[in-house]
Design a protein around this motif. Sequence first.
Motif, PDB file in Angstrom:
ATOM      1  N   TRP A 128       0.806  -1.215   0.000  1.00  0.00           N
ATOM      2  CA  TRP A 128       0.000   0.000   0.000  1.00  0.00           C
ATOM      3  C   TRP A 128       0.843   1.271   0.000  1.00  0.00           C
ATOM      4  O   TRP A 128       0.394   2.298  -0.479  1.00  0.00           O
TER       5      TRP A 128
ATOM      6  N   ILE B   5     -12.163  -2.870  -4.143  1.00  0.00           N
ATOM      7  CA  ILE B   5     -11.474  -3.504  -3.020  1.00  0.00           C
ATOM      8  C   ILE B   5     -10.382  -2.563  -2.502  1.00  0.00           C
ATOM      9  O   ILE B   5      -9.894  -1.697  -3.232  1.00  0.00           O
ATOM     10  N   SER B   6     -10.032  -2.728  -1.247  1.00  0.00           N
ATOM     11  CA  SER B   6      -8.990  -1.895  -0.642  1.00  0.00           C
ATOM     12  C   SER B   6      -7.622  -2.368  -1.106  1.00  0.00           C
ATOM     13  O   SER B   6      -7.397  -3.566  -1.282  1.00  0.00           O
ATOM     14  N   ASN B   8      -5.233  -2.553   0.719  1.00  0.00           N
ATOM     15  CA  ASN B   8      -4.787  -3.403   1.818  1.00  0.00           C
ATOM     16  C   ASN B   8      -5.715  -3.141   3.010  1.00  0.00           C
ATOM     17  O   ASN B   8      -5.654  -2.074   3.622  1.00  0.00           O
ATOM     18  N   GLU B   9      -6.563  -4.110   3.328  1.00  0.00           N
ATOM     19  CA  GLU B   9      -7.542  -3.917   4.415  1.00  0.00           C
ATOM     20  C   GLU B   9      -6.852  -3.690   5.754  1.00  0.00           C
ATOM     21  O   GLU B   9      -7.454  -3.198   6.699  1.00  0.00           O
ATOM     22  N   ASN B  13      -9.739   0.140   5.721  1.00  0.00           N
ATOM     23  CA  ASN B  13     -10.898  -0.741   5.803  1.00  0.00           C
ATOM     24  C   ASN B  13     -12.035  -0.133   4.995  1.00  0.00           C
ATOM     25  O   ASN B  13     -12.505   0.967   5.296  1.00  0.00           O
ATOM     26  N   ILE B  14     -12.469  -0.865   3.936  1.00  0.00           N
ATOM     27  CA  ILE B  14     -13.629  -0.369   3.173  1.00  0.00           C
ATOM     28  C   ILE B  14     -14.750  -1.401   3.182  1.00  0.00           C
ATOM     29  O   ILE B  14     -15.756  -1.247   2.511  1.00  0.00           O
ATOM     30  N   SER B  15     -14.570  -2.469   3.977  1.00  0.00           N
ATOM     31  CA  SER B  15     -15.557  -3.549   3.944  1.00  0.00           C
ATOM     32  C   SER B  15     -16.590  -3.453   5.061  1.00  0.00           C
ATOM     33  O   SER B  15     -17.550  -4.196   5.091  1.00  0.00           O
ATOM     34  N   ASP B  16     -16.414  -2.494   5.991  1.00  0.00           N
ATOM     35  CA  ASP B  16     -17.353  -2.352   7.114  1.00  0.00           C
ATOM     36  C   ASP B  16     -18.125  -1.043   7.029  1.00  0.00           C
ATOM     37  O   ASP B  16     -18.165  -0.271   7.983  1.00  0.00           O
ATOM     38  N   PRO B  19     -15.537   3.959   4.879  1.00  0.00           N
ATOM     39  CA  PRO B  19     -14.106   3.636   4.929  1.00  0.00           C
ATOM     40  C   PRO B  19     -13.383   4.339   6.087  1.00  0.00           C
ATOM     41  O   PRO B  19     -13.727   5.466   6.439  1.00  0.00           O
ATOM     42  N   LYS B  52      -9.510   2.307  15.055  1.00  0.00           N
ATOM     43  CA  LYS B  52     -10.127   2.987  13.918  1.00  0.00           C
ATOM     44  C   LYS B  52      -9.766   4.468  14.027  1.00  0.00           C
ATOM     45  O   LYS B  52     -10.023   5.090  15.065  1.00  0.00           O
ATOM     46  N   TYR B 135      -6.292   5.427  -0.262  1.00  0.00           N
ATOM     47  CA  TYR B 135      -6.900   6.533   0.465  1.00  0.00           C
ATOM     48  C   TYR B 135      -6.271   7.853   0.042  1.00  0.00           C
ATOM     49  O   TYR B 135      -5.107   7.913  -0.349  1.00  0.00           O
TER      50      TYR B 135
END
Lengths: 384, 141
Positions: A128, B5-6, B8-9, B13-16, B19, B52, B135
């Motif tokens: 990243w 998709i991110s 790198n999660e 984090n973009i899945s919850d 973001p 977070k 991001y």
Amino acid sequence: MNDVAIVGIGMHPFGRHDGVTGMEQGAVAVREACKDAGLKWNDMEFAVGGSAAAGNPDKMVSMLGLTGLQFTNVANGCATGGTALATAYNAITSGVYDLGIAIGFDKHPRGAFASNEPVHPVDGGLDWYGGSGMAINPQFFSIKINRYMNKFGISHKTLALVAAKATRNGSLNPMAWRKQAFTTEEVLQSKMLAYPLTQYMFCSPGEGGVAMVLCKAKHAKKYTDKPIFLKAAVMRSRRFGSFEVKSSWLPKEENVGPTVDASLAAYEKAGVGPQDVDVAQLQDTESGAEIMHMAENGFCEDGEQEEMLQKGETEINGRLPINTDGGCIANGEPIGASGLRQVYENVLQLRGQAGARQVPNDPKIAYTHVYGAPGISGVTILSS
Amino acid sequence: MTKQISINEFVLNISDGKPYLVGGKCLDCENYTFPIMPGCPKCAGTRIEKAKLGDQGKLWAWTVQGFPPKSPPYLGENDPEKFKSFGVGYVELPEVIVETRLTENEPAKLSEGMNMELKLEHLYTNGEGEEVMTYAFSPID
Ligand SMILES: [Zn+2]
């Protein structure tokens, strides 16, 4: 404690040398340094070598002679040359050795240094960081000087004055890579690479080699009429809160960088202060770095650089000549060799052998400073 | 709609839902890092948990990346013909100052202290046709 003297110096010209390996350039420098001291490679009791991209330095014994000496490899980013010298200095001051050699050489591919690796180790993969377009060295320097300029009132013109001075000094240096002097206007009008820094304000990765023979000061006259004394060679790493290259985050509490720590320790060890320094070589990865490093090494207060540069105080004939050989901007940045290039230049200046770029009035105290990723600084103080 | 998709999660984090950046918080000294680290650089503690990070803050320092980054490691467009300069800087969030891309690339429109918020930025499209997002912070009024 044993004092240390530099009794021989050697250099392979900086620049681009197609078909010549970095290590061969290092070997040329070693032979020159030995010759300068009236010695041979097999007189060396130990060697310390640094290279970031041109192979493990100790391999060079194959070219120089398999004498069985202790050969230590060092690596500290752009501060590698400073580390080689500090390590050699410690080997002699400790009393373990009488005579040895510090070596630095390198050869880098063209283009800006970039990587995936942040300064802080992290879990979870690194794709990243460089992947997103960060972790590029010029970005860091641009971000840092941009903030510094806003805070302390440094102008774009002053940035350009640093680069114009570097190229002017480089044009007087037969060993320099870039020998074309640029005007302030030409520097300002070159391509904007990373605001506020333009192309001619940056150094480029390059090639070159430097070596120097060191011995216990009391033996120096055996090898040279003009020994130069290494009064301090100090390395420091960063503390919490300093703003370093490749930081994916910063804490809110700010702290001074490793340059300030290394500088203070070196002055203390040498028993001199910034007011005593007659000539200085400071890490100028780009012109903003030279400006910030002037203050970090104690040569002025933050913001005073604006007036000092406008008045020409850091020119060869000025009150405090800085980067008299053209610095990284004119010589390029072979990482392993840069720190030793600065010391080589100071030895010439203190011997009175710097030719067209000789600092007038017989300089007696000379200062070098390197800075490298991930937040390492090395300072040396020499006296004649 | 194309799947996003991110990059790198672990850091983004973009899945919850909305973001957010994922940092680390030291349970001993409350220092935050980005991303999470295996040891605390402030107090040397090792009791660290995921945190977070806030999605708004102030621009702390900046530049504009004016030349195409080398690839690898860069995953975005670096063809000199198609490359567009992009802002890079540091944004001071409530917890920590983070390095980030900026959606703005004009020096005249960037200034220290301006309010910024987290956005997603399309970096490249992968072999499965998914849009890989990183991001970037964007100025807000
Ligand atoms: Zn802690």
